[in-house]
Motif scaffolding. Structure first.
Motif, PDB file in Angstrom:
ATOM      1  N   VAL A   6      84.306 -39.484 -60.803  1.00  0.00           N
ATOM      2  CA  VAL A   6      82.984 -39.770 -60.386  1.00  0.00           C
ATOM      3  C   VAL A   6      82.589 -41.278 -59.543  1.00  0.00           C
ATOM      4  O   VAL A   6      82.096 -41.432 -58.569  1.00  0.00           O
ATOM      5  N   ALA A   7      83.357 -42.097 -60.486  1.00  0.00           N
ATOM      6  CA  ALA A   7      83.529 -43.389 -59.958  1.00  0.00           C
ATOM      7  C   ALA A   7      84.109 -43.405 -58.466  1.00  0.00           C
ATOM      8  O   ALA A   7      83.523 -44.010 -57.636  1.00  0.00           O
ATOM      9  N   ILE A   8      85.208 -42.765 -58.089  1.00  0.00           N
ATOM     10  CA  ILE A   8      85.683 -42.775 -56.937  1.00  0.00           C
ATOM     11  C   ILE A   8      84.810 -42.058 -55.999  1.00  0.00           C
ATOM     12  O   ILE A   8      84.456 -42.687 -54.988  1.00  0.00           O
ATOM     13  N   ALA A   9      84.180 -41.069 -56.433  1.00  0.00           N
ATOM     14  CA  ALA A   9      83.133 -40.355 -55.465  1.00  0.00           C
ATOM     15  C   ALA A   9      82.009 -41.363 -54.848  1.00  0.00           C
ATOM     16  O   ALA A   9      81.763 -41.516 -53.834  1.00  0.00           O
ATOM     17  N   ASN A  10      81.540 -42.120 -55.787  1.00  0.00           N
ATOM     18  CA  ASN A  10      80.520 -43.126 -55.626  1.00  0.00           C
ATOM     19  C   ASN A  10      81.055 -44.121 -54.668  1.00  0.00           C
ATOM     20  O   ASN A  10      80.451 -44.685 -53.655  1.00  0.00           O
ATOM     21  N   LEU A  11      82.490 -44.795 -54.819  1.00  0.00           N
ATOM     22  CA  LEU A  11      83.137 -45.642 -54.028  1.00  0.00           C
ATOM     23  C   LEU A  11      82.763 -45.207 -52.503  1.00  0.00           C
ATOM     24  O   LEU A  11      82.513 -45.758 -51.556  1.00  0.00           O
ATOM     25  N   THR A  12      83.431 -43.910 -52.245  1.00  0.00           N
ATOM     26  CA  THR A  12      83.539 -43.206 -51.028  1.00  0.00           C
ATOM     27  C   THR A  12      82.136 -43.227 -50.535  1.00  0.00           C
ATOM     28  O   THR A  12      81.706 -43.511 -49.355  1.00  0.00           O
ATOM     29  N   ALA A  13      81.076 -42.713 -51.244  1.00  0.00           N
ATOM     30  CA  ALA A  13      79.683 -42.768 -50.655  1.00  0.00           C
ATOM     31  C   ALA A  13      79.259 -44.016 -50.319  1.00  0.00           C
ATOM     32  O   ALA A  13      78.778 -44.372 -49.253  1.00  0.00           O
ATOM     33  N   ILE A  14      79.522 -45.139 -51.048  1.00  0.00           N
ATOM     34  CA  ILE A  14      79.034 -46.389 -50.821  1.00  0.00           C
ATOM     35  C   ILE A  14      79.961 -46.883 -49.543  1.00  0.00           C
ATOM     36  O   ILE A  14      79.184 -47.574 -48.618  1.00  0.00           O
ATOM     37  N   THR A  15      81.024 -46.833 -49.479  1.00  0.00           N
ATOM     38  CA  THR A  15      81.868 -46.986 -48.137  1.00  0.00           C
ATOM     39  C   THR A  15      81.148 -46.518 -46.762  1.00  0.00           C
ATOM     40  O   THR A  15      80.944 -47.287 -45.943  1.00  0.00           O
ATOM     41  N   ILE A  16      80.951 -45.217 -47.127  1.00  0.00           N
ATOM     42  CA  ILE A  16      80.272 -44.559 -45.810  1.00  0.00           C
ATOM     43  C   ILE A  16      78.992 -45.174 -45.465  1.00  0.00           C
ATOM     44  O   ILE A  16      78.742 -45.669 -44.370  1.00  0.00           O
ATOM     45  N   SER A  17      78.305 -45.232 -46.544  1.00  0.00           N
ATOM     46  CA  SER A  17      76.912 -45.813 -46.345  1.00  0.00           C
ATOM     47  C   SER A  17      76.935 -47.179 -45.948  1.00  0.00           C
ATOM     48  O   SER A  17      76.078 -47.343 -44.847  1.00  0.00           O
ATOM     49  N   SER A  18      77.465 -48.080 -46.476  1.00  0.00           N
ATOM     50  CA  SER A  18      77.708 -49.466 -45.972  1.00  0.00           C
ATOM     51  C   SER A  18      78.112 -49.814 -44.771  1.00  0.00           C
ATOM     52  O   SER A  18      77.540 -50.317 -43.703  1.00  0.00           O
ATOM     53  N   LEU A  19      79.573 -49.041 -44.342  1.00  0.00           N
ATOM     54  CA  LEU A  19      79.839 -48.937 -43.069  1.00  0.00           C
ATOM     55  C   LEU A  19      78.952 -48.717 -42.165  1.00  0.00           C
ATOM     56  O   LEU A  19      78.724 -49.139 -41.159  1.00  0.00           O
ATOM     57  N   MET A  29      88.097 -46.083 -64.150  1.00  0.00           N
ATOM     58  CA  MET A  29      86.611 -45.802 -63.870  1.00  0.00           C
ATOM     59  C   MET A  29      85.843 -46.922 -64.051  1.00  0.00           C
ATOM     60  O   MET A  29      85.095 -46.904 -63.121  1.00  0.00           O
ATOM     61  N   GLN A  30      86.218 -47.789 -64.876  1.00  0.00           N
ATOM     62  CA  GLN A  30      85.361 -48.943 -65.060  1.00  0.00           C
ATOM     63  C   GLN A  30      85.635 -50.055 -64.067  1.00  0.00           C
ATOM     64  O   GLN A  30      84.573 -50.533 -63.467  1.00  0.00           O
ATOM     65  N   ILE A  31      87.065 -49.952 -63.597  1.00  0.00           N
ATOM     66  CA  ILE A  31      87.151 -50.911 -62.493  1.00  0.00           C
ATOM     67  C   ILE A  31      86.376 -50.459 -61.141  1.00  0.00           C
ATOM     68  O   ILE A  31      85.775 -51.217 -60.436  1.00  0.00           O
ATOM     69  N   PHE A  32      86.760 -49.201 -60.578  1.00  0.00           N
ATOM     70  CA  PHE A  32      85.833 -48.632 -59.555  1.00  0.00           C
ATOM     71  C   PHE A  32      84.496 -48.761 -59.649  1.00  0.00           C
ATOM     72  O   PHE A  32      83.863 -49.327 -58.763  1.00  0.00           O
ATOM     73  N   ASN A  33      83.782 -48.439 -60.857  1.00  0.00           N
ATOM     74  CA  ASN A  33      82.373 -48.321 -60.900  1.00  0.00           C
ATOM     75  C   ASN A  33      81.887 -49.939 -60.973  1.00  0.00           C
ATOM     76  O   ASN A  33      81.213 -50.166 -60.281  1.00  0.00           O
ATOM     77  N   GLY A  88      75.799 -39.673 -60.733  1.00  0.00           N
ATOM     78  CA  GLY A  88      76.578 -38.442 -61.084  1.00  0.00           C
ATOM     79  C   GLY A  88      77.185 -38.867 -62.469  1.00  0.00           C
ATOM     80  O   GLY A  88      78.220 -38.176 -62.952  1.00  0.00           O
ATOM     81  N   SER A  89      76.791 -40.077 -63.117  1.00  0.00           N
ATOM     82  CA  SER A  89      77.490 -40.551 -64.404  1.00  0.00           C
ATOM     83  C   SER A  89      77.543 -39.388 -65.395  1.00  0.00           C
ATOM     84  O   SER A  89      78.407 -39.082 -66.169  1.00  0.00           O
TER      85      SER A  89
END
Ligand SMILES: Nc1ncnc2c1ncn2[C@@H]1O[C@H](COP(=O)(O)OP(=O)(O)OP(=O)(O)O)[C@@H](O)[C@H]1O
Ligand SMILES: Nc1ncnc2c1ncn2[C@@H]1O[C@H](COP(=O)(O)OP(=O)(O)OP(=O)(O)O)[C@@H](O)[C@H]1O
Ligand SMILES: [Mg+2]
Ligand SMILES: [Mg+2]
Lengths: 326, 323, 345, 508
Positions: free
Chosen positions: A57-70, A123-127, A235-236
């Motif tokens: 889930v943390a990874i999924a959020n990172l992806t989402a954040i990457t896309i949105s912020s880019l 998980m905690q690192i990515f989050n 999604g936590s």
């Protein structure tokens, strides 16, 4: 499992046909299911090797954040450019997922950390990275390409759902029809024998976690497609849910056994059940109770029936190891 | 777009009688004192207006579950949905769908949302935060250091409150400085306690604490009390009387700030009723709920309005509250 | 290297790498003291010990389950269910119950909930993870939907009286810092569980089942009985943890503890227990919990900005287990004395 | 000694049995493991239970010990009849079993494993490591073993695991001791010490069951013999009525030829494998030898002599510190198992169950485990060729199982070994190393496996057989190397390869 899905469906249809069979409701189920399904598939894949991936889930959020912020960053200077670069942006997001998975893979295979610990840590690192990156705020904005895709409905079936189906098919092929898939299953069944059979344990594990990272990334893309926002804490509640789904779908947490179809059906069943309960106005806590009860009842039934098939049960959790993947 | 939300779709505004209206209040999560209290307001409203109004919510405060719940409400096609979002942005889409379908949507704790007919705040978060800052500054005697706690770095309202308080200090009480970025209590009293202890260890001469989640101040107060500093340190912030009571009484919490969730819930619903009946929400609208008799628009938004429903609780009036 | 030399080394390392873990802990503490000299103080020590009380007790239950080859995610639900329900009952009955009554009631509730887990798992040979995922939802649901959801600040005497008791108080800097009295029951429980696991046939049975259920049956252990009992014990420990939690926070909040399951399991596994069962020790678990608490309770002192704290926790965890994993690999290297030794999996 | 005792005993006839299993029937799903088998155990007698792999020996034993329930039949102990036993009940009746799969606890120490059973039987509530240790020490000394009592069983070699299992069974003063292939991994001297202990047990009036595929061992200790075939009782009588030939005839229903039969290797060509000064301090020193195409090379020596390490170094499990390995004339560095396999080397490991097999996986999955690469077409696995390979191996090795989807866990020891062999043959290696290839394999299958090895050699494969089964070495090897203390101490070839020669070479 299939029986079960139909059963759940039948029950709620019987109880509240007008609302439940309402195409809108069916579509809802088909819109919510994909992101959960993808994450469940990721967990299932890692469970095949006898591991687990809590960081999806943390990874999924990172992806989402990457896309949105880019997107917003480029869009700030040139909106048109941002749109035209959308495919690239999405790929970058996916890449982030892959990298996240790769990190897990290294920790598990090379360093040799127990998966549950390694991925709890990452998980905690990515989050944490996500929180630092967004400053805790919810980012708004995503390529129109994605948002329109999120709304697209093909022949009454939401495009999002088709993504899940496609991913499932690909994964099923990988698991059942490729050498990698075979090694993944053998690795989970007996790591030592796998090594002595010349299976490159490190490589197998690494690619497993990379794949699970990719699936998580894909889920992240669906996040932003459903609504053009990205935040660190979305999604936590999925983490435990997808474990339930994976195991309910017949995956053996000790490794070696699990099927894509089982997981997909389990996903749908739980979605049907949850929206069904919501429709018959059951409170979220009654739902929690019902979900737990259903889970156990299913396992009991499965055990009692399959109990005749499998006599000896070496490890308790092997009880659900039904070799149906080949 | 103020008012007239029910323009599109089935529910033609005006012509529906209250008896035929159904309204659903979607909260962050159920099973916590705060929203239990809000549910009382919802019930009040239902009895008062004979509208079929009910409250629903997930078992934890997660955006995805809230989306799911609203998704599942759409097929039931209620007259109105009022919502306390966990993450306003992530609800925009599904609420958009709701409105396209002709459902009236009113939000709370979400000033600035686009896809709502109206957003009703107990107050605007900036002034609420400044109010806390002002009281804290006064209590600290205009100088010293303080620390601010939030339920989560991702909880927007919390971040607004502590941000506004800090701005107040910068302007009006330059002698006061905040020791670090807002500290995360994870909505957990125990965590708030542990962090407070750490703060006390690292900044022995700290003079104040600001809490945001309902249980922050309780945790902080415990730490302060154990250090025997309840008189030398000011603890203030958002909380619920039932939570804060015992610490207010022994002075380890100095003041608690809140708005009454029951009234907030009721206000949302009556706003929804007005809109559903074809009316609209504008400056000065009276929702017929205490503290919401004359709404003020919140600047920077077209559809957000605040009442003046802030409550301040201290040891003297804490027993007037039953939640 | 000589056989004796290696065996002495092994002894130091401990059967579950406790030695290594202790070393990591020490190194961490030293490092933190270097960063901020205030860290090494009675105050911090006491604070960390206090915050370890509840996690330790909960971890003990998890440890027993994990050794038996299972995974339990329902213990936080059991813990808060037992404690909160007790408080509600006491308030309802109007009697201001003392310690004994409070403990009896809550532990019985915990035992019953544990019995539900154990019964299902032993009778139907179900995967423990799934059963406890299920019961966790059920317990949580019943608790909040039917027992109550209010935050209760007025506790029965039995809890109240200990809330602010301290074991010893030492002057540090200006004011006094004191060690909370409830570390005593926590330590006692550790000793008890340690005894249970090491010095009773039941304990041996738990390890045996975790190693190889079929073999355990063959040497005459009654697997079912042991499983049922061990989940009851786990339930009781969870309930005890719940009571300690409520006592320490001086309030009963039905939302508390829920969601901490993975962290606790991590602490236990970090303490050298194998998630595949058959291995694990109380000492290791205590060290595991301690390590995580030290990490969690020192970041502000270390001056790490809030935004980075989760990352920091994750990094430290990964580094900690990484070092341990590598050293574990080392230790499993084969030693030749012209006698064949098969390297473990 | 044994012979005179054997003659001294008067067979099964008159003496009252202390345990009798009557008309036992047991089926697993489709497979009928036992139909109507009867076994009578007499106090003070060793009862040899013989039969091909999968004929039902272990099943019968599991039924007597309560590990499995019979479909029908009864178990009579001192005149009391039981429809079925339970593990606990059996132990309390004084029945002890050395299971073929050991049934040990890998995570516990040797000492704990040894004393646990008795502790359970005594219905103890408390347990103390310290108190239990002397008892364990005692039995270990009685057997004159050098087991490290504090070592975790997981870390033990197969042999030490087996010895631990034996100690566990012998420590309890049992009235019936059942040994399911207790000597598979033991050296000659360890076996003799075991037999010495057996005769003292007999003197105490204990009844023993001895299952072994080493027929002369069986004949050496046994007074009574019972032979099964395909779950049927074939014959039961005093050991004096049997000899090696007749037993193997009853087992297989045909005459088994174990005589030496070798075909000439391609000494003319360059060796497929040439090892030069291979050294891993502590394990082996300066090992040098050549292996030619078509040659079967025996590598023998006492347990712990380093013979297994040599093989494992060649297979990349261990990493030799110095020396050269030349495969097909190319100098090859073998740092990992994969390197070895890529160089065309295959290895049938000693510890079949943990290193060789995926027990819960199907025979099919096991067979292609090492040859996945060879079965790819356009990235995907080629179902057709895979199916072909599997059926080919399944038939060639005559694996006894309902079908290829049967989980390996359900196979008998000998058949399991065939699966491991099949796995490697499916990968068509240039060089195949087998560590104890016919351990726990019945005479019939043994002959068949050896025949397969001869055929592979004839087809040009270079084969190394690591074994201390002297007759086996004699019957297939072109050359035999004896390893002592990690060094090659003797080499025999051609007609020098005789049982006597090798025996003393190892003993020397
Ligand atoms: N006593 C109070 N007075 C004012 N605001 C409060 C009070 N208690 C809680 N709040 C705020 O009301 C909202 C609901 O609080 P509650 O903690 O019950 O739900 P929640 O899901 O935890 O939301 P949050 O995490 O934002 O607190 C939150 O914004 C919270 O900060
Ligand atoms: N758990 C099981 N499930 C299904 N079939 C089984 C099971 N255990 C044994 N069998 C079958 O029963 C038959 C007898 O097996 P058993 O282990 O008794 O043979 P065995 O005589 O001990 O052979 P070996 O000498 O190789 O040990 C075999 O065909 C085997 O496949
Ligand atoms: Mg809160
Ligand atoms: Mg057998």
């Amino acid at each position: 499992m299939l029986v079960l899905t139909l059963l759940a469906f039948a029950i709620f249809t019987a109880v509240k046909p007008r609302v439940f069979l309402n195409p809108l409701n069916l579509q809802n189920i088909a819109i919510a299911a994909p992101e959960i399904g993808l994450l469940a598939l990721a967990i299932m894949l890692t469970m095949l090797t006898g591991g687990i991936d809590l960081s999806i889930v943390a990874i999924a959020n990172l992806t989402a954040i990457t896309i949105s912020s880019l997107y917003t960053a480029i869009g700030a200077t040139d909106a048109g450019l941002a749109e035209s670069l959308a495919p690239v942006i999405v790929l970058v997001g996916l890449a982030v997922g892959a990298v996240g998975g790769y990190v897990n893979g290294l920790l598990v295979s090379r360093v040799g950390i127990t998966p549950i610990l390694a991925t709890l840590g990452t998980m905690q690192i990515f989050n944490g990275i996500a929180i630092t990156w967004t400053g805790g705020k919810t980012l708004y904005g995503a390529p129109a390409m994605l948002t329109t895709f999120g709304r697209t409905v093909i022949a009454g079936i939401p495009a999002l759902f088709l993504v899940l189906v496609a991913a499932a098919i690909v994964l099923a092929v990988v698991i059942n029809k490729t050498a990698l898939g075979a090694t993944i299953r053998l690795q989970g069944a007996n790591p030592v024998a796998a090594r002595f059979s010349g299976i490159r344990t490190d490589r197998t594990l690494t690619s497993t976690y990379v794949m699970s990272g990719l699936l998580a990334g894909l889920a992240g893309i669906l996040f932003v497609s459903r609504n053009p926002t990205a935040s660190a804490d979305y999604g936590s509640s999925y983490v435990l849910l997808v474990i339930v789904i994976a195991v309910l779908g017949g995956t053996n947490p000790n490794g070696g056994f699990g099927t894509v179809l089982g997981v997909i059906l389990a996903t749908l069943t739980l979605q049907i059940v949850s929206s069904g309960f919501n429709i018959i106005r059951l409170s979220s806590y009654d739902y929690a109770i019902a979900q737990g009860a259903i889970l156990i009842i299913i396992m009991v039934i499965d055990q009692v029936t399959s109990g005749r098939r499998r006599r000896t049960v070496p490890k308790i959790s092997d009880a659900l190891a039904t070799p149906t993947e080949s | 777009t103020t008012g007239g939300g029910g323009s599109a779709g089935s529910a033609k505004p005006g012509d529906v009688k209250p008896e035929d209206m159904t309204m659903v209040t979607v909260v962050k999560l159920t099973g916590v004192g705060w929203f239990d209290r809000m549910e009382e307001g919802v019930k009040n409203f239902a009895d008062r207006t004979s509208i079929d109004a009910r409250q629903v919510g997930a078992d934890d405060a997660s955006p995805e579950k809230q989306i799911q719940i609203i998704q599942d409400l759409l097929p039931q096609n209620p007259t109105a949905i009022t919502v306390v979002p966990n993450s306003p942005e992530s609800l925009e889409n599904v609420l958009g769908k709701a409105r396209d379908q002709g459902i009236v949507v009113v939000s709370h704790e979400a000033a600035g949302m686009k896809n709502v007919d109206a957003d009703i705040e107990a107050f605007d978060n900036a002034s609420y935060g400044r109010l806390i800052g002002e009281n804290l500054a006064e209590c600290m005697g205009g100088k010293g250091t303080y620390a601010a706690f939030v339920g989560g770095l991702t909880a927007k309202t919390h971040m607004d409150w502590v941000g506004a308080a800090l701005d107040y200090m910068k302007e009006k009480a330059p002698g006061i400085t905040r020791v670090s970025d807002p500290i995360e209590s994870k909505e957990d009293e125990g965590v708030a306690y542990d962090r407070a202890k750490e703060i006390l260890a690292k900044y022995p001469d700290i003079k104040g604490f600001q809490g945001s989640a309902g249980t922050d101040v309780a945790g902080i107060a415990r730490a302060v009390q154990e250090a025997g500093k309840q008189d030398s340190i000011c603890v203030m912030g958002t909380s619920i009387p039932s939570v804060a009571k015992k610490y207010l009484e022994d002075g380890s919490i100095d003041k608690a700030f809140l708005w009454d969730p029951a009234l907030a819930g009721e206000a949302q619903l009556s706003a929804a009723k007005i809109i559903a009946e074809g009316g609209s929400i504008k400056e000065g609208t009276d929702l017929g709920v205490k503290g919401y008799e004359s709404l003020n628009p919140i600047e920077g938004t077209t559809n957000a309005f605040s009442g003046e429903a802030t409550l301040i609780v201290d040891k003297d009036n804490v027993n007037d509250f039953n939640f | 290297m000589s056989a004796t030399g290696t065996s002495r080394l092994a002894a130091l390392r401990g059967s579950n790498n406790e030695g290594v873990l202790a070393l990591i802990l020490v190194v961490l503490v030293i490092a933190m003291t270097i960063v901020n000299s205030d860290f090494l103080s009675a105050g911090t020590l006491f604070a960390i010990l206090r915050s370890s009380i509840v996690p330790t007790v909960l971890a003990l239950g998890v440890l027993i389950v994990i050794i038996s080859g299972g995974i339990d995610v329902s213990f936080p639900a059991i813990a808060i269910f037992s404690a909160y329900t007790t408080v509600v009952l006491m308030r309802g009955s109007g009697i201001d119950a003392g310690v004994v009554l409070v403990l009896v009631v809550s532990l019985v509730i915990g035992a019953l909930l544990g019995l539900v887990n154990g019964g299902l798992i032993a009778r139907f040979k179900l995967p423990t993870l799934i059963v406890t995922l299920g019961t966790q939802g059920i317990f949580k649901g019943i608790l909040i939907a039917y027992v109550g959801s209010r935050y209760i600040a007025e506790l029965p005497l039995g809890m109240r009286m200990f809330s602010t008791q301290s074991l010893l108080t030492v002057p540090a800097g200006g004011e006094n810092t004191s060690l909370h009295v409830l570390v005593v029951p926590a330590i006692v429980l550790c000793l008890l569980v340690n005894f249970l696991l090491r010095n009773t046939m039941f304990g041996r049975g738990v390890y045996a089942i975790g190693n190889d259920t079929e073999a355990a049956r063959r040497v005459g252990f009654s697997v079912m009985r042991i499983q049922v009992i061990l989940y009851v014990v786990a339930g009781v420990l969870a309930a005890f943890g719940g009571v300690l939690h409520v006592t320490l926070t001086r309030s009963a909040n039905p939302q508390d503890l829920l969601g901490t399951e993975l962290d606790t399991i991590a602490a236990v596994v970090l303490g050298g227990a194998s998630i595949f069962g058959g291995r694990g020790s109380v000492l290791g678990t205590m060290l595991g919990v301690l390590l995580i608490q030290v990490i969690n309770n020192s970041l502000i002192l270390m001056g790490i900005p809030s935004a980075w704290q989760r990352t920091a926790v994750g990094l430290l965890l990964v580094i900690g287990v990484g070092v341990q994993a590598i050293s574990a690999r080392r230790s499993s290297r084969r030693v030749f004395a012209h006698r064949e030794v098969v390297a473990p999996a | 000694m044994s012979s005179e005792e054997a003659s001294g005993s008067s067979g099964t006839g008159d003496a009252v049995p202390i345990l009798e299993a009557r008309n036992i029937v047991k089926t697993y799903g489709g497979v009928t493991a036992l139909h109507g088998v009867t076994l009578r155990l007499t106090a003070g007698h060793v009862h040899a239970l013989a039969g091909e792999n999968g004929c039902g020996k272990s099943t019968l034993i599991k039924i007597i010990s309560g590990a499995e329930r019979p479909d029908s039949g009864e178990i009579v102990i001192n005149g009391v009849s039981h429809a079925h036993m339970t593990p606990k009940g059996a132990i309390q009746q004084g029945i002890q079993v050395i299971y073929q799969d050991f049934s040990l606890f890998p995570g516990l120490t040797v000492a704990e494993n040894i004393v646990l059973t008795s502790a359970v039987a005594e219905k103890r509530t408390l347990y103390s490591r310290r108190q239990s240790r002397p008892a364990a020490q005692q039995i270990v000394d009685d057997l004159g073993l050098s087991l490290d009592l504090d070592q975790e069983v997981e870390r033990l070699s197969v042999a030490d695991k087996q010895l631990t299992a034996i100690c566990r069974a012998l420590i309890n003063d049992a009235r019936v001791i059942i040994m399911d292939e207790p000597t598979t991994a033991l050296t000659h001297s360890e076996v003799q010490r075991l037999f010495a202990l057996v005769s003292t047990l007999r003197a105490r009036g204990v009844a023993l069951v001895f299952v072994s595929h080493k027929l002369e061992e069986a004949l050496q200790v046994a007074q009574d013999v019972t032979i099964l075939r395909n779950g049927e009782l074939i014959i039961s009588g005093p050991a004096t009525d049997f000899d090696r030939r007749s037993i193997s005839h009853y087992m297989t229903g045909r005459d088994v030829d174990e005589s030496r039969l070798v075909n000439p290797p391609r000494y003319d060509r360059d060796p497929v494998l040439s090892v030069q000064d291979l050294t891993l301090p502590g394990a082996f020193e300066n090992i040098s030898f050549d292996l030619h195409a078509g040659e079967i090379l025996g590598l023998t020596g006492l347990l712990g002599s380093g013979r297994s390490e040599i093989a494992e170094a060649l297979f990349g499990v261990l990493r030799a510190e110095s020396g050269r390995t030349i495969v097909d004339g190319k100098a090859t560095t073998i740092h990992g198992i994969r390197d070895a396999i890529d160089a065309g080397i295959g290895y049938v490991p000693e510890d079949r169950l943990t290193q060789g097999l995926f027990l819960d996986k199907s025979i099919a999955d096991n067979v292609i485990a090492s040859s996945l690469e060879r079965h790819r077409r356009r990235g995907l696995l080629d179902a057709r060729t895979i199916a072909a390979t599997i059926t080919e191996q399944f038939q060639r090795l005559r694996i006894k199982a309902p079908n290829v989807e049967a989980p390996v866990r359900s196979l008998s020891g000998g058949n399991a070994q065939r699966v491991v062999l099949a796995k490697w043959l499916a990968n068509g290696p240039k060089i195949l190393m087998l560590n104890g290839p016919t351990v726990g394999v019945d005479v019939g299958s043994k002959e068949e496996i050896l025949t397969i090895l001869r055929a592979q050699a004839a087809a040009g494969m270079g084969i190394i057989v690591i074994s201390d089964d002297v007759p086996e070495l004699v019957s297939v090897c072109n050359r035999v190397l004896v390893v002592q203390q990690g060094r090659i101490s003797a080499t025999y070839s051609g007609d020098d390869i005789t049982p006597e020669a090798i025996q003393e070479g190892m003993a020397a």
